[in-house]
Motif scaffolding. Structure first.
Motif, PDB file in Angstrom:
ATOM      1  N   LYS A 266       0.804  -1.504  -0.082  1.00  0.00           N
ATOM      2  CA  LYS A 266       0.030  -0.158  -0.150  1.00  0.00           C
ATOM      3  C   LYS A 266       0.967   1.317   0.004  1.00  0.00           C
ATOM      4  N   ASP A 267       1.976   1.283   0.554  1.00  0.00           N
ATOM      5  CA  ASP A 267       3.006   2.431   0.646  1.00  0.00           C
ATOM      6  C   ASP A 267       3.644   2.630  -0.526  1.00  0.00           C
ATOM      7  N   GLU A 268       3.323   3.869  -1.038  1.00  0.00           N
ATOM      8  CA  GLU A 268       3.786   3.942  -2.532  1.00  0.00           C
ATOM      9  C   GLU A 268       5.474   4.099  -2.365  1.00  0.00           C
ATOM     10  N   ASP A 269       6.133   4.698  -1.565  1.00  0.00           N
ATOM     11  CA  ASP A 269       7.333   4.694  -1.507  1.00  0.00           C
ATOM     12  C   ASP A 269       7.957   3.284  -1.226  1.00  0.00           C
ATOM     13  N   LYS A 270       7.437   2.769  -0.502  1.00  0.00           N
ATOM     14  CA  LYS A 270       7.992   1.275  -0.416  1.00  0.00           C
ATOM     15  C   LYS A 270       8.022   0.456  -1.512  1.00  0.00           C
ATOM     16  N   ARG A 271       6.684   0.346  -2.257  1.00  0.00           N
ATOM     17  CA  ARG A 271       6.403  -0.026  -3.279  1.00  0.00           C
ATOM     18  C   ARG A 271       7.442   0.300  -4.380  1.00  0.00           C
ATOM     19  N   LYS A 272       7.843   1.540  -4.568  1.00  0.00           N
ATOM     20  CA  LYS A 272       8.854   1.744  -5.365  1.00  0.00           C
ATOM     21  C   LYS A 272      10.217   1.464  -5.197  1.00  0.00           C
ATOM     22  N   GLU A 273      10.407   1.241  -3.813  1.00  0.00           N
ATOM     23  CA  GLU A 273      11.696   0.733  -3.316  1.00  0.00           C
ATOM     24  C   GLU A 273      11.704  -0.783  -3.590  1.00  0.00           C
ATOM     25  N   TYR A 274      10.814  -1.549  -3.549  1.00  0.00           N
ATOM     26  CA  TYR A 274      10.736  -2.972  -4.031  1.00  0.00           C
ATOM     27  C   TYR A 274      11.027  -3.072  -5.596  1.00  0.00           C
ATOM     28  N   GLU A 275      10.074  -2.113  -6.257  1.00  0.00           N
ATOM     29  CA  GLU A 275      10.186  -2.097  -7.646  1.00  0.00           C
ATOM     30  C   GLU A 275      11.954  -1.987  -8.093  1.00  0.00           C
ATOM     31  N   GLN A 276      12.723  -1.048  -7.626  1.00  0.00           N
ATOM     32  CA  GLN A 276      14.049  -0.850  -7.810  1.00  0.00           C
ATOM     33  C   GLN A 276      14.851  -2.269  -7.289  1.00  0.00           C
ATOM     34  N   LYS A 277      14.466  -2.889  -6.222  1.00  0.00           N
ATOM     35  CA  LYS A 277      15.096  -3.840  -5.794  1.00  0.00           C
ATOM     36  C   LYS A 277      15.022  -5.078  -6.804  1.00  0.00           C
ATOM     37  N   VAL A 278      13.675  -5.247  -7.512  1.00  0.00           N
ATOM     38  CA  VAL A 278      13.564  -6.177  -8.354  1.00  0.00           C
ATOM     39  C   VAL A 278      14.199  -5.900  -9.630  1.00  0.00           C
ATOM     40  N   ILE A 279      14.446  -4.710 -10.212  1.00  0.00           N
ATOM     41  CA  ILE A 279      15.130  -4.276 -11.166  1.00  0.00           C
ATOM     42  C   ILE A 279      16.852  -4.563 -11.031  1.00  0.00           C
ATOM     43  N   ASN A 280      17.204  -3.923 -10.041  1.00  0.00           N
ATOM     44  CA  ASN A 280      18.671  -3.849  -9.750  1.00  0.00           C
ATOM     45  C   ASN A 280      19.284  -5.158  -9.454  1.00  0.00           C
ATOM     46  N   GLN A 281      18.437  -6.003  -8.588  1.00  0.00           N
ATOM     47  CA  GLN A 281      18.835  -7.332  -8.301  1.00  0.00           C
ATOM     48  C   GLN A 281      18.238  -8.343  -8.894  1.00  0.00           C
ATOM     49  N   ASN A 282      17.642  -8.127  -9.966  1.00  0.00           N
ATOM     50  CA  ASN A 282      17.082  -9.051 -10.956  1.00  0.00           C
ATOM     51  C   ASN A 282      16.264 -10.188 -10.116  1.00  0.00           C
ATOM     52  N   LEU A 283      15.301  -9.812  -9.317  1.00  0.00           N
ATOM     53  CA  LEU A 283      14.680 -10.715  -8.251  1.00  0.00           C
ATOM     54  C   LEU A 283      13.396 -11.415  -9.248  1.00  0.00           C
ATOM     55  N   SER A 284      13.445 -12.582  -8.815  1.00  0.00           N
ATOM     56  CA  SER A 284      12.353 -13.622  -9.217  1.00  0.00           C
ATOM     57  C   SER A 284      10.934 -13.246  -8.442  1.00  0.00           C
ATOM     58  N   VAL A 285       9.989 -13.330  -9.028  1.00  0.00           N
ATOM     59  CA  VAL A 285       8.572 -13.309  -8.330  1.00  0.00           C
ATOM     60  C   VAL A 285       8.755 -13.973  -6.858  1.00  0.00           C
TER      61      VAL A 285
END
Length: 72
Positions: free
Chosen positions: A34-53
């Motif tokens: 729900k938290d937009e800042d936290k969601r964007k943080e996770y989004e960047q982690k997925v991109i930067n660390q190539n995280l799977s689902v």
């Protein structure tokens, strides 16, 4: 399902910039944050660390628990 599509559009109006890096399954998991800042943080982690689902789901789940393993 229509609700998720509308929620997705409202949450990510400028989606095409990151759509090539994240799949629909990643976004379904991110929509639960729900938290937009936290969601964007996770989004960047997925991109930067190539995280799977699965890795993203575990990351979010682990950060919702305190150091004793209790839900926050």
């Amino acid at each position: 399902m229509l609700y998720r599509i509308v929620q997705f559009h409202e949450t990510y109006p400028e989606i095409f910039a990151t759509m090539q890096k994240l799949g629909w399954s990643h976004y379904l998991i991110l929509l639960t944050v729900k938290d937009e800042d936290k969601r964007k943080e996770y989004e960047q982690k997925v991109i930067n660390q190539n995280l799977s689902v699965k890795e993203l789901r575990e990351l979010i789940k682990s950060e919702k628990r305190d150091k004793n393993g209790n839900k926050i």
